[in-house]
Design a protein around this motif. Sequence first.
Motif, PDB file in Angstrom:
ATOM      1  N   ASP A   1       0.834  -1.208   0.000  1.00 13.36           N
ATOM      2  CA  ASP A   1       0.000   0.000   0.000  1.00 13.36           C
ATOM      3  C   ASP A   1       0.865   1.252   0.000  1.00 13.36           C
ATOM      4  O   ASP A   1       0.585   2.221  -0.719  1.00 13.36           O
ATOM      5  CB  ASP A   1      -0.930   0.016   1.220  1.00 13.36           C
ATOM      6  N   LYS A   2       1.933   1.233   0.788  1.00 22.77           N
ATOM      7  CA  LYS A   2       2.841   2.384   0.832  1.00 22.77           C
ATOM      8  C   LYS A   2       3.528   2.569  -0.507  1.00 22.77           C
ATOM      9  O   LYS A   2       3.674   3.695  -0.987  1.00 22.77           O
ATOM     10  CB  LYS A   2       3.893   2.186   1.929  1.00 22.77           C
ATOM     11  N   LYS A   3       3.958   1.469  -1.105  1.00 24.54           N
ATOM     12  CA  LYS A   3       4.640   1.547  -2.399  1.00 24.54           C
ATOM     13  C   LYS A   3       3.719   2.086  -3.496  1.00 24.54           C
ATOM     14  O   LYS A   3       4.096   2.946  -4.278  1.00 24.54           O
ATOM     15  CB  LYS A   3       5.160   0.173  -2.825  1.00 24.54           C
ATOM     16  N   VAL A   4       2.502   1.553  -3.550  1.00 29.80           N
ATOM     17  CA  VAL A   4       1.555   1.970  -4.591  1.00 29.80           C
ATOM     18  C   VAL A   4       1.134   3.422  -4.362  1.00 29.80           C
ATOM     19  O   VAL A   4       0.958   4.185  -5.313  1.00 29.80           O
ATOM     20  CB  VAL A   4       0.334   1.025  -4.631  1.00 29.80           C
ATOM     21  N   ALA A   5       0.988   3.831  -3.114  1.00 26.22           N
ATOM     22  CA  ALA A   5       0.619   5.221  -2.826  1.00 26.22           C
ATOM     23  C   ALA A   5       1.711   6.182  -3.284  1.00 26.22           C
ATOM     24  O   ALA A   5       1.429   7.325  -3.659  1.00 26.22           O
ATOM     25  CB  ALA A   5       0.353   5.384  -1.337  1.00 26.22           C
ATOM     26  N   GLY A   6       2.948   5.738  -3.285  1.00 28.94           N
ATOM     27  CA  GLY A   6       4.057   6.583  -3.729  1.00 28.94           C
ATOM     28  C   GLY A   6       4.214   6.649  -5.235  1.00 28.94           C
ATOM     29  O   GLY A   6       5.007   7.431  -5.744  1.00 28.94           O
ATOM     30  N   MET A   7       3.481   5.865  -5.975  1.00 21.76           N
ATOM     31  CA  MET A   7       3.572   5.866  -7.439  1.00 21.76           C
ATOM     32  C   MET A   7       2.671   6.965  -7.995  1.00 21.76           C
ATOM     33  O   MET A   7       1.470   6.777  -8.182  1.00 21.76           O
ATOM     34  CB  MET A   7       3.169   4.505  -8.007  1.00 21.76           C
ATOM     35  N   THR A   8       3.276   8.117  -8.286  1.00 21.46           N
ATOM     36  CA  THR A   8       2.487   9.255  -8.767  1.00 21.46           C
ATOM     37  C   THR A   8       1.978   9.029 -10.183  1.00 21.46           C
ATOM     38  O   THR A   8       0.937   9.572 -10.555  1.00 21.46           O
ATOM     39  CB  THR A   8       3.325  10.541  -8.710  1.00 21.46           C
ATOM     40  N   TRP A   9       2.690   8.243 -10.974  1.00 23.67           N
ATOM     41  CA  TRP A   9       2.255   8.008 -12.346  1.00 23.67           C
ATOM     42  C   TRP A   9       0.941   7.242 -12.396  1.00 23.67           C
ATOM     43  O   TRP A   9       0.198   7.338 -13.367  1.00 23.67           O
ATOM     44  CB  TRP A   9       3.329   7.256 -13.131  1.00 23.67           C
ATOM     45  N   LEU A  10       0.639   6.508 -11.340  1.00 24.43           N
ATOM     46  CA  LEU A  10      -0.598   5.739 -11.288  1.00 24.43           C
ATOM     47  C   LEU A  10      -1.817   6.651 -11.232  1.00 24.43           C
ATOM     48  O   LEU A  10      -2.877   6.325 -11.739  1.00 24.43           O
ATOM     49  CB  LEU A  10      -0.574   4.805 -10.076  1.00 24.43           C
ATOM     50  N   LYS A  11      -1.645   7.819 -10.624  1.00 25.00           N
ATOM     51  CA  LYS A  11      -2.752   8.780 -10.518  1.00 25.00           C
ATOM     52  C   LYS A  11      -3.067   9.421 -11.864  1.00 25.00           C
ATOM     53  O   LYS A  11      -4.144   9.950 -12.072  1.00 25.00           O
ATOM     54  CB  LYS A  11      -2.422   9.874  -9.503  1.00 25.00           C
ATOM     55  N   LYS A  12      -2.122   9.355 -12.802  1.00 21.85           N
ATOM     56  CA  LYS A  12      -2.307   9.977 -14.114  1.00 21.85           C
ATOM     57  C   LYS A  12      -3.014   9.058 -15.108  1.00 21.85           C
ATOM     58  O   LYS A  12      -3.499   9.524 -16.132  1.00 21.85           O
ATOM     59  CB  LYS A  12      -0.949  10.384 -14.683  1.00 21.85           C
ATOM     60  N   VAL A  13      -3.063   7.777 -14.797  1.00 23.22           N
ATOM     61  CA  VAL A  13      -3.717   6.809 -15.689  1.00 23.22           C
ATOM     62  C   VAL A  13      -5.207   6.811 -15.364  1.00 23.22           C
ATOM     63  O   VAL A  13      -5.604   6.485 -14.251  1.00 23.22           O
ATOM     64  CB  VAL A  13      -3.118   5.398 -15.503  1.00 23.22           C
ATOM     65  N   PRO A  14      -6.063   7.175 -16.337  1.00 23.21           N
ATOM     66  CA  PRO A  14      -7.493   7.316 -16.039  1.00 23.21           C
ATOM     67  C   PRO A  14      -8.172   6.032 -15.562  1.00 23.21           C
ATOM     68  O   PRO A  14      -9.063   6.077 -14.733  1.00 23.21           O
ATOM     69  CB  PRO A  14      -8.107   7.764 -17.373  1.00 23.21           C
ATOM     70  N   ILE A  15      -7.745   4.881 -16.049  1.00 20.38           N
ATOM     71  CA  ILE A  15      -8.415   3.631 -15.705  1.00 20.38           C
ATOM     72  C   ILE A  15      -8.218   3.281 -14.237  1.00 20.38           C
ATOM     73  O   ILE A  15      -9.135   2.813 -13.570  1.00 20.38           O
ATOM     74  CB  ILE A  15      -7.911   2.493 -16.613  1.00 20.38           C
ATOM     75  N   VAL A  16      -7.025   3.510 -13.718  1.00 16.07           N
ATOM     76  CA  VAL A  16      -6.724   3.110 -12.343  1.00 16.07           C
ATOM     77  C   VAL A  16      -6.668   4.281 -11.370  1.00 16.07           C
ATOM     78  O   VAL A  16      -6.268   4.112 -10.227  1.00 16.07           O
ATOM     79  CB  VAL A  16      -5.395   2.308 -12.283  1.00 16.07           C
ATOM     80  N   ARG A  17      -7.061   5.439 -11.804  1.00 18.27           N
ATOM     81  CA  ARG A  17      -6.996   6.623 -10.940  1.00 18.27           C
ATOM     82  C   ARG A  17      -7.827   6.433  -9.675  1.00 18.27           C
ATOM     83  O   ARG A  17      -7.395   6.781  -8.577  1.00 18.27           O
ATOM     84  CB  ARG A  17      -7.479   7.852 -11.710  1.00 18.27           C
ATOM     85  N   ASN A  18      -9.009   5.891  -9.805  1.00 18.91           N
ATOM     86  CA  ASN A  18      -9.910   5.736  -8.660  1.00 18.91           C
ATOM     87  C   ASN A  18      -9.887   4.320  -8.073  1.00 18.91           C
ATOM     88  O   ASN A  18     -10.697   4.004  -7.215  1.00 18.91           O
ATOM     89  CB  ASN A  18     -11.339   6.092  -9.067  1.00 18.91           C
ATOM     90  N   ALA A  19      -8.976   3.491  -8.530  1.00 20.15           N
ATOM     91  CA  ALA A  19      -8.913   2.111  -8.045  1.00 20.15           C
ATOM     92  C   ALA A  19      -8.252   2.066  -6.669  1.00 20.15           C
ATOM     93  O   ALA A  19      -7.389   2.873  -6.349  1.00 20.15           O
ATOM     94  CB  ALA A  19      -8.133   1.251  -9.024  1.00 20.15           C
ATOM     95  N   ALA A  20      -8.685   1.095  -5.891  1.00 24.15           N
ATOM     96  CA  ALA A  20      -8.097   0.901  -4.565  1.00 24.15           C
ATOM     97  C   ALA A  20      -6.711   0.280  -4.717  1.00 24.15           C
ATOM     98  O   ALA A  20      -6.565  -0.739  -5.392  1.00 24.15           O
ATOM     99  CB  ALA A  20      -8.988   0.001  -3.728  1.00 24.15           C
ATOM    100  N   PRO A  21      -5.683   0.889  -4.093  1.00 21.05           N
ATOM    101  CA  PRO A  21      -4.320   0.366  -4.262  1.00 21.05           C
ATOM    102  C   PRO A  21      -4.163  -1.077  -3.765  1.00 21.05           C
ATOM    103  O   PRO A  21      -3.487  -1.878  -4.407  1.00 21.05           O
ATOM    104  CB  PRO A  21      -3.451   1.302  -3.415  1.00 21.05           C
ATOM    105  N   ARG A  22      -4.798  -1.424  -2.670  1.00 19.09           N
ATOM    106  CA  ARG A  22      -4.682  -2.787  -2.141  1.00 19.09           C
ATOM    107  C   ARG A  22      -5.332  -3.780  -3.108  1.00 19.09           C
ATOM    108  O   ARG A  22      -4.801  -4.851  -3.364  1.00 19.09           O
ATOM    109  CB  ARG A  22      -5.332  -2.880  -0.771  1.00 19.09           C
ATOM    110  N   ARG A  23      -6.456  -3.389  -3.667  1.00 21.85           N
ATOM    111  CA  ARG A  23      -7.147  -4.278  -4.598  1.00 21.85           C
ATOM    112  C   ARG A  23      -6.340  -4.458  -5.878  1.00 21.85           C
ATOM    113  O   ARG A  23      -6.319  -5.541  -6.470  1.00 21.85           O
ATOM    114  CB  ARG A  23      -8.527  -3.689  -4.906  1.00 21.85           C
ATOM    115  N   LEU A  24      -5.648  -3.400  -6.318  1.00 22.96           N
ATOM    116  CA  LEU A  24      -4.772  -3.520  -7.483  1.00 22.96           C
ATOM    117  C   LEU A  24      -3.643  -4.509  -7.216  1.00 22.96           C
ATOM    118  O   LEU A  24      -3.330  -5.352  -8.059  1.00 22.96           O
ATOM    119  CB  LEU A  24      -4.168  -2.155  -7.838  1.00 22.96           C
ATOM    120  N   THR A  25      -3.049  -4.417  -6.041  1.00 20.88           N
ATOM    121  CA  THR A  25      -1.944  -5.301  -5.692  1.00 20.88           C
ATOM    122  C   THR A  25      -2.399  -6.751  -5.618  1.00 20.88           C
ATOM    123  O   THR A  25      -1.753  -7.654  -6.160  1.00 20.88           O
ATOM    124  CB  THR A  25      -1.335  -4.878  -4.344  1.00 20.88           C
TER     125      THR A  25
END
Length: 126
Positions: free
Chosen positions: A39-63
């Motif tokens: 969760d900490k690692k995914v929260a630190g990935m700023t590029w993930l916030k720029k991708v429209p598909i995964v912008r609103n996705a839960a980081p834990r669920r993505l992992t």
Amino acid sequence: MWTACYGIQPSVTMTRPLAKLPMASKAGGTFGRLLAFSDKKVAGMTWLKKVPIVRNAAPRRLTVSLAESLMFRGAIKPITFGGKLYLTYKLVMWGRERAVEMSTQARSGPACLSLLLPGPGGMDVR
């Protein structure tokens, strides 16, 4: 595959009966710590916030869905590998049969169109 695992959540839906086992509580603590780390690692990935598909996705669920899809792909790889080998064999054999057919058809006709044309002065040279 990743999107299917994100939507279906196999670890939640299929492993619910296994959660009652005593081993599950032992593994749950380690699994929880690993998820907190991810969760900490995914929260630190700023590029993930720029991708429209995964912008609103839960980081834990993505992992978790990534781990599930990797497990599924690893489990079916022996089957798909054998299937690819078999289909490649069939494709090569079909190509060979087709080449033999084409070569026998080509031999039955004239070698080229110029042999069908009348010779000089309209005479047939055959």
